[in-house]
Design a protein around this motif. Structure first.
Motif, PDB file in Angstrom:
ATOM      1  N   LEU A  83      -8.300  32.229  20.275  1.00  0.00           N
ATOM      2  CA  LEU A  83      -7.538  32.584  19.200  1.00  0.00           C
ATOM      3  C   LEU A  83      -7.784  34.253  19.106  1.00  0.00           C
ATOM      4  N   ASP A  84      -6.538  34.992  18.892  1.00  0.00           N
ATOM      5  CA  ASP A  84      -6.687  36.466  18.953  1.00  0.00           C
ATOM      6  C   ASP A  84      -6.717  36.763  17.099  1.00  0.00           C
ATOM      7  N   VAL A  85      -7.652  37.379  16.773  1.00  0.00           N
ATOM      8  CA  VAL A  85      -7.926  37.691  15.277  1.00  0.00           C
ATOM      9  C   VAL A  85      -7.480  39.201  15.017  1.00  0.00           C
ATOM     10  N   ARG A  86      -6.741  39.630  15.851  1.00  0.00           N
ATOM     11  CA  ARG A  86      -6.384  41.240  15.675  1.00  0.00           C
ATOM     12  C   ARG A  86      -4.957  41.103  14.638  1.00  0.00           C
ATOM     13  N   SER A  87      -4.518  42.166  14.577  1.00  0.00           N
ATOM     14  CA  SER A  87      -3.178  42.618  13.731  1.00  0.00           C
ATOM     15  C   SER A  87      -2.174  42.281  14.781  1.00  0.00           C
ATOM     16  N   ASN A  88      -0.834  42.287  14.083  1.00  0.00           N
ATOM     17  CA  ASN A  88       0.321  42.064  15.054  1.00  0.00           C
ATOM     18  C   ASN A  88       0.592  43.040  16.055  1.00  0.00           C
ATOM     19  N   TYR A  89       0.567  44.424  15.569  1.00  0.00           N
ATOM     20  CA  TYR A  89       0.729  45.480  16.537  1.00  0.00           C
ATOM     21  C   TYR A  89      -0.129  45.501  17.674  1.00  0.00           C
ATOM     22  N   GLU A  90      -1.359  45.018  17.446  1.00  0.00           N
ATOM     23  CA  GLU A  90      -2.445  45.087  18.454  1.00  0.00           C
ATOM     24  C   GLU A  90      -2.346  43.798  19.454  1.00  0.00           C
ATOM     25  N   HIS A  91      -2.113  42.689  19.096  1.00  0.00           N
ATOM     26  CA  HIS A  91      -1.552  41.904  19.906  1.00  0.00           C
ATOM     27  C   HIS A  91      -0.194  41.870  20.688  1.00  0.00           C
ATOM     28  N   GLU A 121      -3.026  40.141  29.421  1.00  0.00           N
ATOM     29  CA  GLU A 121      -1.945  40.792  29.752  1.00  0.00           C
ATOM     30  C   GLU A 121      -1.696  41.868  28.632  1.00  0.00           C
ATOM     31  N   GLY A 122      -0.935  43.062  29.407  1.00  0.00           N
ATOM     32  CA  GLY A 122      -0.666  44.140  28.592  1.00  0.00           C
ATOM     33  C   GLY A 122      -1.804  45.148  28.264  1.00  0.00           C
ATOM     34  N   LYS A 123      -1.667  46.142  27.327  1.00  0.00           N
ATOM     35  CA  LYS A 123      -2.784  47.019  27.223  1.00  0.00           C
ATOM     36  C   LYS A 123      -3.523  46.795  25.904  1.00  0.00           C
ATOM     37  N   CYS A 124      -4.719  47.325  25.851  1.00  0.00           N
ATOM     38  CA  CYS A 124      -5.457  47.053  24.589  1.00  0.00           C
ATOM     39  C   CYS A 124      -5.058  48.494  23.672  1.00  0.00           C
ATOM     40  N   TYR A 125      -4.963  48.097  22.382  1.00  0.00           N
ATOM     41  CA  TYR A 125      -4.848  49.086  21.501  1.00  0.00           C
ATOM     42  C   TYR A 125      -6.133  49.836  20.931  1.00  0.00           C
ATOM     43  N   VAL A 126      -6.387  50.944  21.085  1.00  0.00           N
ATOM     44  CA  VAL A 126      -7.759  51.356  20.444  1.00  0.00           C
ATOM     45  C   VAL A 126      -7.399  52.496  19.529  1.00  0.00           C
ATOM     46  N   PHE A 127      -8.518  52.890  18.724  1.00  0.00           N
ATOM     47  CA  PHE A 127      -8.245  53.582  17.334  1.00  0.00           C
ATOM     48  C   PHE A 127      -8.824  54.840  17.682  1.00  0.00           C
ATOM     49  N   ASP A 128      -8.342  55.652  18.828  1.00  0.00           N
ATOM     50  CA  ASP A 128      -8.628  57.180  19.065  1.00  0.00           C
ATOM     51  C   ASP A 128      -7.209  57.735  19.667  1.00  0.00           C
ATOM     52  N   ALA A 147      -3.738  53.484  23.683  1.00  0.00           N
ATOM     53  CA  ALA A 147      -3.992  52.144  24.471  1.00  0.00           C
ATOM     54  C   ALA A 147      -4.428  52.371  25.788  1.00  0.00           C
ATOM     55  N   VAL A 148      -5.258  51.553  26.100  1.00  0.00           N
ATOM     56  CA  VAL A 148      -6.129  51.419  27.365  1.00  0.00           C
ATOM     57  C   VAL A 148      -5.601  50.338  28.416  1.00  0.00           C
ATOM     58  N   GLU A 149      -5.859  50.666  29.555  1.00  0.00           N
ATOM     59  CA  GLU A 149      -5.759  49.416  30.736  1.00  0.00           C
ATOM     60  C   GLU A 149      -7.022  48.759  30.550  1.00  0.00           C
TER      61      GLU A 149
END
Length: 323
Positions: free
Chosen positions: A132-140, A219-226, A230-232
């Motif tokens: 279960l991904d508990v993040r927001s839409n733009y992140e997942h 799958e894809g990249k991870c959104y980060v808050f800096d 986005a990071v690999e």
């Protein structure tokens, strides 16, 4: 050789802070005096931050936090970088260290079982498991674990309402995950409160999973808050899953819309980025509030006149107000 003089620190700690406003000033002043930049939240329930600095300054900062018995258990996710990931330091007081609408829950009392990255990896593909991904839409939408259940939420505070849609999964093992682990502390605790019995969380989140388990099946990249946006993560079987918001081609190049009144977080390929001048639509492209596009899609807030000492006083001389 890549310049690794700087580090980026991602961390949180749920711990009671009796005088959070007073501690906020102490914490802020330490950051200013040791050239630490970032976004840090101080709350009655603990700390949450992403910060950057020179390697030696980051070590001082981690030592500063660990020296306080309240935060001795704080775990830092550490990434190398070639510069500061922020232009300034913000240390703010907020009622929660992550806005969840679940202030009654204390993860130190009850939360989902923590799984280390290798344990998560071994468990995630079993038949009776739901990831279960508990993040927001733009992140997942930018990146998520293969076969993960992703909720349609714009903010984490919407999570409790969406849990009503998961009633049919109460007989499953539920493995929650997020960027660094903080949202899962409250999300897994809430699931337990709602009658889910077999609830787990990825300790350290996606970031730690990438560092310790190679990021396999993310799958894809991870959104980060800096500033990186986005990071690999996946070094084993990487895959681009997001598509350009403008033309629909595969792209994991995350940008903020150049129209400051929109500021949508969306993938836009490099060609469309330049063609649209960083905007996510023709309407935004023509908006008078559109910011100059430099090819990155990241926009710093105006730092003109920024003074990190504003509102602070030194405990050694409380009469001295630093304007």
């Amino acid at each position: 050789m890549e310049n690794t003089d700087y580090q980026i620190l991602l961390y949180y700690c749920y711990a009671k802070i009796e005088n959070p406003e007073e501690y906020r000033e102490e914490h802020h002043l330490f950051c200013v005096e040791n050239n630490i930049r970032g976004r840090i939240i101080i709350s009655d329930e603990g700390l949450n931050g992403t910060a950057s600095g020179l390697v030696e300054d980051c070590q001082k900062y981690m030592d500063f936090i660990h020296s306080d018995p309240r935060f001795a258990k704080t775990e830092f996710k550490i990434d190398s970088f070639d510069k500061h990931a922020f232009t300034k330091i913000h240390v703010r007081y907020k009622p929660e260290i992550v806005h969840s609408s679940l202030r009654h829950l204390d993860p130190n009392v009850k939360t989902g079982k923590h799984l280390e990255p290798k344990e998560f990896k071994a468990l995630k593909d079993q038949e009776d498991v739901v990831i279960l991904d508990v993040r927001s839409n733009y992140e997942h939408e930018l990146g998520h674990f293969k076969n993960a259940l992703r909720l349609d939420i714009d903010n984490f505070r919407d999570f409790p309402e969406k849990v009503k849609e998961l009633e049919h999964l109460k007989n499953k093992k539920v493995l929650t995950y997020c960027t660094g682990g903080i949202k899962c502390e409250k999300a897994s605790a809430f699931l337990l409160e709602q009658g889910f019995e077999d609830v787990y969380q990825l300790h350290g989140g996606i970031i730690k999973y990438g560092m310790e388990a190679g990021g396999e099946d993310f799958e894809g990249k991870c959104y980060v808050f800096d500033n990186r946006i986005a990071v690999e993560v996946n070094k084993v079987n990487p895959k681009v899953i997001s598509t350009c918001h403008v033309c629909g081609t595969n792209s994991d190049r995350m940008v903020n819309c150049s129209n400051s009144t929109c500021n949508a977080h969306v993938p836009i390929c490099e060609e469309c980025g330049w063609k649209m001048e960083g905007a996510c639509s023709e309407e935004c492209k023509e908006n008078p509030e559109k910011r100059p596009y430099d090819g990155t899609g990241y926009y710093q807030k105006n730092t003109n006149g920024y003074n990190p000492y504003k509102g602070l006083y030194r405990k050694s001389d409380k009469a001295e107000i630093l304007k």
